[in-house]
Design an enzyme around this catalytic site. Structure first.
Site: not given
Length: 393
Positions: A365, A81, A139-140
């Site tokens: 990020h 993702d 996962e995020e």
């Protein structure tokens, strides 16, 4: 064993893996919406005749490679993702989707595991047992590992060990870091609503001011870390937002506070919300306010199995040389839902370095996050070597 063959196959299929990574990067999808990414995975597995099951936990895919004879089963995992973020890399393959970006390396994880799949499928006559290839959503966000486990990813055949890697901006390029024991923190979140009595800012004595109560609680919550926890146990308690009020002369009825908690010790993990609520209740009772406190446990502590970490370290040493594989100096306080796999089967997670300049490490990020495609080779080769070594052991 098979190291030279693994490295040669990685070189042979390198351009295809890079192309897959660029395609995934151009078309980022957030948690549980990775339909196009899942289809690309399916198309690749079908191209090489690799058995698979799709639609697990909505968008998850599991490939299966069977060796020459029955044996143990090893699971290799990649997350797929992206993030809600506007890309600013200006790469030729930059995101084509507004406010969506692969800013954590999951495009590389997915493409790299596809590379591992191609390698192992080409070598399946040389090992016994089964390899499961777990392509995981979300996962995020809320995490796709646990839903995939609940839908049977560790069964039929039963998984004996699991491994994963993260392309890591705090590790030098060409190096791999392993970790025996706790590697990444339990990751929780909380929301607190303080309910007072609003009124005119000129007459605060007629109100129960939730803003002043919120300020006191925020200050007091830091004492949970500094005075209620063992100073040798890592704990992070951070406030992420505070919202309340609309005017300079209006005391509002309520204030909302949100934040995150990170821990590496399960006893501390259990203790933190109790200590927080003791403070919240005490302050609110003192000032006549009410409250709603919602504490959400997200990912548990990621704890690597010692034997599996030894195996992973030796496997990466065959690929890179012993001098390029080292023990992580200290755990990170970020969260990782591979921890759910590590709770259930002997597992190990490793960092693959992507930073060319450790004075300026690559920030995950971040809208400018990028790394060199060549690092996909280490990921593909390393996971393939781990699988072969585990099944041969």
């Amino acid at each position: 064993m098979l190291t030279k063959e693994i490295q040669k196959l990685s070189e042979d299929f390198y351009e295809e893996i890079v192309s897959l990574r660029h395609c995934i990067h151009e078309n980022p999808e957030i948690g549980f919406q990775e339909f196009q990414t899942a289809q690309l995975i399916i198309d690749t597995l079908e191209k090489y005749g690799i058995e698979y099951q799709s639609g697990i936990a909505k968008t998850g895919v599991v490939g299966v490679i069977k060796g020459k004879n029955p044996g143990k089963t090893v699971l290799l995992r990649a997350d797929m993702d992206a993030l809600i973020l506007q890309e600013e890399t200006y790469l030729s393959y930059a995101s084509k989707v507004n406010n969506r970006m692969h800013a954590c390396g999951h495009d590389g994880h997915t493409a790299g595991l596809l590379g591992t799949a191609i390698i192992l499928n080409s070598l399946k006559e040389y090992f016994d047992g089964t390899v499961k290839l777990m392509f995981q959503p979300a996962e995020e966000t809320e995490g796709g590992a646990l839903p995939m486990i609940e839908e049977g990813v560790l069964e039929n055949p039963k998984v004996d060990a699991a491994f994963a890697c993260h392309l890591w901006g705090n590790t030098p390029e060409g190096k791999v870091e392993i970790c025996h024991g706790p590697m990444m923190a339990a990751c929780d979140c909380f929301e607190l609503k303080i309910k007072g009595i609003g009124g005119h800012g000129a007459m605060p004595h007629l109100t129960v001011d939730p803003i002043s109560i919120a300020a006191y609680i925020i200050t007091m919550l830091q004492s949970v870390v500094s005075r209620r926890m063992d100073p040798l146990e890592p704990v992070v308690l951070s406030i992420g937002s505070i919202n309340g009020g609309d005017g300079n002369n209006i005391i509002p009825d309520s204030v909302k506070i949100t934040g995150t908690v990170r821990t590496l010790n399960e006893k501390v993990h259990q203790q933190i919300p109790k200590e927080m609520e003791n403070i919240i209740k005490g302050v609110c009772d003192t000032y006549g306010a009410n409250y709603d406190f919602y504490y959400q446990r997200e990912f548990p502590v990621l704890i690597n199995d010692s034997a599996m970490t030894d195996l992973a370290g030796k496997a990466f040493s065959k690929i890179l040389g012993e001098e390029n594989v080292k023990e992580l100096e200290k755990p990170y306080m970020g969260g990782e839902d591979f921890a759910y796999l590590a709770q259930r089967v002997p597992s190990s997670f490793a960092y693959i370095g992507i930073s060319k300049d450790m004075d300026h490490p690559i920030l995950h990020h971040n809208p400018k996050f990028k790394f060199d495609d060549k690092n996909l080779k280490i990921l593909s080769q390393g996971l393939a070597q781990i699988a072969v070594d585990f099944l041969k052991k």
